[in-house]
Motif scaffolding. Sequence first.
Motif, PDB file in Angstrom:
ATOM      1  N   HIS A 136      -5.680 -31.242   7.294  1.00  0.00           N
ATOM      2  CA  HIS A 136      -6.165 -31.277   5.908  1.00  0.00           C
ATOM      3  C   HIS A 136      -5.929 -32.653   5.271  1.00  0.00           C
ATOM      4  O   HIS A 136      -6.663 -33.060   4.378  1.00  0.00           O
ATOM      5  CB  HIS A 136      -5.467 -30.180   5.097  1.00  0.00           C
ATOM      6  N   PHE A 137      -4.925 -33.380   5.749  1.00  0.00           N
ATOM      7  CA  PHE A 137      -4.538 -34.671   5.186  1.00  0.00           C
ATOM      8  C   PHE A 137      -4.998 -35.854   6.036  1.00  0.00           C
ATOM      9  O   PHE A 137      -4.623 -36.990   5.764  1.00  0.00           O
ATOM     10  CB  PHE A 137      -3.018 -34.725   5.008  1.00  0.00           C
ATOM     11  N   LEU A 138      -5.806 -35.584   7.061  1.00  0.00           N
ATOM     12  CA  LEU A 138      -6.298 -36.632   7.947  1.00  0.00           C
ATOM     13  C   LEU A 138      -7.052 -37.692   7.147  1.00  0.00           C
ATOM     14  O   LEU A 138      -7.818 -37.377   6.245  1.00  0.00           O
ATOM     15  CB  LEU A 138      -7.221 -36.038   9.020  1.00  0.00           C
ATOM     16  N   GLY A 139      -6.776 -38.951   7.453  1.00  0.00           N
ATOM     17  CA  GLY A 139      -7.424 -40.056   6.752  1.00  0.00           C
ATOM     18  C   GLY A 139      -6.647 -40.532   5.530  1.00  0.00           C
ATOM     19  O   GLY A 139      -7.037 -41.506   4.894  1.00  0.00           O
ATOM     20  N   HIS A 140      -5.555 -39.853   5.200  1.00  0.00           N
ATOM     21  CA  HIS A 140      -4.739 -40.221   4.037  1.00  0.00           C
ATOM     22  C   HIS A 140      -3.340 -40.629   4.485  1.00  0.00           C
ATOM     23  O   HIS A 140      -2.720 -39.943   5.296  1.00  0.00           O
ATOM     24  CB  HIS A 140      -4.608 -39.051   3.052  1.00  0.00           C
ATOM     25  N   ASP A 141      -2.835 -41.731   3.930  1.00  0.00           N
ATOM     26  CA  ASP A 141      -1.433 -42.069   4.132  1.00  0.00           C
ATOM     27  C   ASP A 141      -0.615 -40.969   3.476  1.00  0.00           C
ATOM     28  O   ASP A 141      -0.981 -40.456   2.413  1.00  0.00           O
ATOM     29  CB  ASP A 141      -1.116 -43.423   3.506  1.00  0.00           C
ATOM     30  N   LYS A 142       0.489 -40.608   4.125  1.00  0.00           N
ATOM     31  CA  LYS A 142       1.230 -39.450   3.646  1.00  0.00           C
ATOM     32  C   LYS A 142       2.730 -39.626   3.827  1.00  0.00           C
ATOM     33  O   LYS A 142       3.176 -40.374   4.706  1.00  0.00           O
ATOM     34  CB  LYS A 142       0.764 -38.188   4.365  1.00  0.00           C
ATOM     35  N   LEU A 143       3.465 -38.926   2.990  1.00  0.00           N
ATOM     36  CA  LEU A 143       4.907 -38.810   3.139  1.00  0.00           C
ATOM     37  C   LEU A 143       5.194 -37.320   3.258  1.00  0.00           C
ATOM     38  O   LEU A 143       4.949 -36.557   2.319  1.00  0.00           O
ATOM     39  CB  LEU A 143       5.651 -39.404   1.949  1.00  0.00           C
ATOM     40  N   VAL A 144       5.663 -36.920   4.430  1.00  0.00           N
ATOM     41  CA  VAL A 144       6.022 -35.535   4.686  1.00  0.00           C
ATOM     42  C   VAL A 144       7.527 -35.421   4.469  1.00  0.00           C
ATOM     43  O   VAL A 144       8.297 -36.192   5.043  1.00  0.00           O
ATOM     44  CB  VAL A 144       5.648 -35.113   6.122  1.00  0.00           C
ATOM     45  N   VAL A 145       7.921 -34.474   3.621  1.00  0.00           N
ATOM     46  CA  VAL A 145       9.334 -34.318   3.260  1.00  0.00           C
ATOM     47  C   VAL A 145       9.742 -32.874   3.475  1.00  0.00           C
ATOM     48  O   VAL A 145       9.031 -31.954   3.046  1.00  0.00           O
ATOM     49  CB  VAL A 145       9.563 -34.681   1.771  1.00  0.00           C
ATOM     50  N   THR A 146      10.880 -32.663   4.139  1.00  0.00           N
ATOM     51  CA  THR A 146      11.452 -31.324   4.229  1.00  0.00           C
ATOM     52  C   THR A 146      12.724 -31.286   3.389  1.00  0.00           C
ATOM     53  O   THR A 146      13.461 -32.265   3.330  1.00  0.00           O
ATOM     54  CB  THR A 146      11.778 -30.921   5.687  1.00  0.00           C
ATOM     55  N   LEU A 147      12.932 -30.164   2.740  1.00  0.00           N
ATOM     56  CA  LEU A 147      14.120 -29.946   1.911  1.00  0.00           C
ATOM     57  C   LEU A 147      14.746 -28.612   2.300  1.00  0.00           C
ATOM     58  O   LEU A 147      14.068 -27.745   2.854  1.00  0.00           O
ATOM     59  CB  LEU A 147      13.745 -29.918   0.434  1.00  0.00           C
ATOM     60  N   LEU A 148      16.018 -28.434   1.987  1.00  0.00           N
ATOM     61  CA  LEU A 148      16.653 -27.136   2.226  1.00  0.00           C
ATOM     62  C   LEU A 148      15.885 -26.050   1.484  1.00  0.00           C
ATOM     63  O   LEU A 148      15.470 -25.053   2.053  1.00  0.00           O
ATOM     64  CB  LEU A 148      18.102 -27.135   1.734  1.00  0.00           C
ATOM     65  N   SER A 149      15.703 -26.259   0.189  1.00  0.00           N
ATOM     66  CA  SER A 149      15.009 -25.343  -0.706  1.00  0.00           C
ATOM     67  C   SER A 149      14.829 -26.089  -2.025  1.00  0.00           C
ATOM     68  O   SER A 149      15.652 -26.934  -2.376  1.00  0.00           O
ATOM     69  CB  SER A 149      15.861 -24.085  -0.937  1.00  0.00           C
ATOM     70  N   LEU A 150      13.783 -25.778  -2.746  1.00  0.00           N
ATOM     71  CA  LEU A 150      13.635 -26.397  -4.066  1.00  0.00           C
ATOM     72  C   LEU A 150      14.758 -25.944  -4.999  1.00  0.00           C
ATOM     73  O   LEU A 150      15.076 -26.621  -5.964  1.00  0.00           O
ATOM     74  CB  LEU A 150      12.267 -26.059  -4.665  1.00  0.00           C
ATOM     75  N   ASP A 151      15.369 -24.801  -4.697  1.00  0.00           N
ATOM     76  CA  ASP A 151      16.463 -24.278  -5.519  1.00  0.00           C
ATOM     77  C   ASP A 151      17.837 -24.772  -5.079  1.00  0.00           C
ATOM     78  O   ASP A 151      18.835 -24.450  -5.715  1.00  0.00           O
ATOM     79  CB  ASP A 151      16.452 -22.743  -5.490  1.00  0.00           C
ATOM     80  N   ALA A 152      17.921 -25.536  -3.996  1.00  0.00           N
ATOM     81  CA  ALA A 152      19.217 -26.025  -3.526  1.00  0.00           C
ATOM     82  C   ALA A 152      19.801 -26.993  -4.556  1.00  0.00           C
ATOM     83  O   ALA A 152      19.085 -27.830  -5.104  1.00  0.00           O
ATOM     84  CB  ALA A 152      19.067 -26.722  -2.177  1.00  0.00           C
ATOM     85  N   PRO A 153      21.095 -26.895  -4.827  1.00  0.00           N
ATOM     86  CA  PRO A 153      21.708 -27.754  -5.845  1.00  0.00           C
ATOM     87  C   PRO A 153      21.630 -29.246  -5.519  1.00  0.00           C
ATOM     88  O   PRO A 153      21.456 -30.067  -6.409  1.00  0.00           O
ATOM     89  CB  PRO A 153      23.154 -27.294  -5.911  1.00  0.00           C
ATOM     90  N   MET A 154      21.739 -29.613  -4.257  1.00  0.00           N
ATOM     91  CA  MET A 154      21.733 -31.034  -3.910  1.00  0.00           C
ATOM     92  C   MET A 154      20.431 -31.423  -3.213  1.00  0.00           C
ATOM     93  O   MET A 154      19.622 -32.121  -3.768  1.00  0.00           O
ATOM     94  CB  MET A 154      22.940 -31.370  -3.026  1.00  0.00           C
ATOM     95  N   ALA A 155      20.218 -30.986  -2.004  1.00  0.00           N
ATOM     96  CA  ALA A 155      19.065 -31.410  -1.207  1.00  0.00           C
ATOM     97  C   ALA A 155      17.838 -30.564  -1.533  1.00  0.00           C
ATOM     98  O   ALA A 155      17.197 -29.989  -0.672  1.00  0.00           O
ATOM     99  CB  ALA A 155      19.397 -31.339   0.277  1.00  0.00           C
ATOM    100  N   GLY A 156      17.519 -30.530  -2.832  1.00  0.00           N
ATOM    101  CA  GLY A 156      16.397 -29.731  -3.294  1.00  0.00           C
ATOM    102  C   GLY A 156      15.590 -30.458  -4.346  1.00  0.00           C
ATOM    103  O   GLY A 156      15.171 -31.604  -4.160  1.00  0.00           O
ATOM    104  N   LEU A 157      15.395 -29.800  -5.475  1.00  0.00           N
ATOM    105  CA  LEU A 157      14.532 -30.319  -6.535  1.00  0.00           C
ATOM    106  C   LEU A 157      14.985 -31.677  -7.062  1.00  0.00           C
ATOM    107  O   LEU A 157      14.159 -32.566  -7.290  1.00  0.00           O
ATOM    108  CB  LEU A 157      14.449 -29.310  -7.682  1.00  0.00           C
ATOM    109  N   ALA A 158      16.287 -31.884  -7.232  1.00  0.00           N
ATOM    110  CA  ALA A 158      16.782 -33.173  -7.735  1.00  0.00           C
ATOM    111  C   ALA A 158      16.410 -34.309  -6.781  1.00  0.00           C
ATOM    112  O   ALA A 158      15.981 -35.381  -7.211  1.00  0.00           O
ATOM    113  CB  ALA A 158      18.290 -33.128  -7.944  1.00  0.00           C
ATOM    114  N   LEU A 159      16.539 -34.071  -5.487  1.00  0.00           N
ATOM    115  CA  LEU A 159      16.172 -35.077  -4.492  1.00  0.00           C
ATOM    116  C   LEU A 159      14.660 -35.328  -4.523  1.00  0.00           C
ATOM    117  O   LEU A 159      14.216 -36.477  -4.455  1.00  0.00           O
ATOM    118  CB  LEU A 159      16.617 -34.617  -3.104  1.00  0.00           C
TER     119      LEU A 159
END
Length: 177
Positions: free
Chosen positions: A43-66
């Motif tokens: 779906h993103f072919l042809g576009h520069d992209k940054l793929v990011v994985t997080l623990l959870s958007l609700d995680a206190p540290m490695a989530g929404l704040a990050l």
Amino acid sequence: MTHSHFRFADEWLAVDGHFPQAGDTLPSFMLVDEQLRDVSLEHFLGHDKLVVTLLSLDAPMAGLALLQELRRQLEPWPQLQLIVITVDSPFSLARARKEHGLPYATLLSTLRGRDFHKHFGVLIQDVPLSGMTCPALWLADGDDRIYHAQRLRHEDDEFDFAGLRQQLAARFSTLPR
């Protein structure tokens, strides 16, 4: 299969799978968006992209704040597709978008894409986070070639924003103000 570790609280948790590096091609995936639609990497072919994985958007540290800090760092490059992947349900992704906006970010769930974890080397094996995605990122071009890759080793860590911005500036020949 490679084996790494992620520190959560006072424990080192095993992280398994092959972690794609700079020079590799992003592995294909089929994940679910907040509207319960299947979305593939193609779906993103042809576009520069940054793929990011997080623990959870609700995680206190490695989530929404990050994620919010990452978005601030990416402001000089609005042409970059930001793809955020978590184990959160599509309903949680929709709630997060409603509560926090999160413009210019595609939010995807691994609900129907459990092979993603191992193909991207972010599968946390040990309790209490077993089955979650270790925080990581990949900067890739429109042909999915990776230019920058990083997997965090601790829940309190931040991504190497200086290194990422340097890669982006070189890629787009644009220096941020």
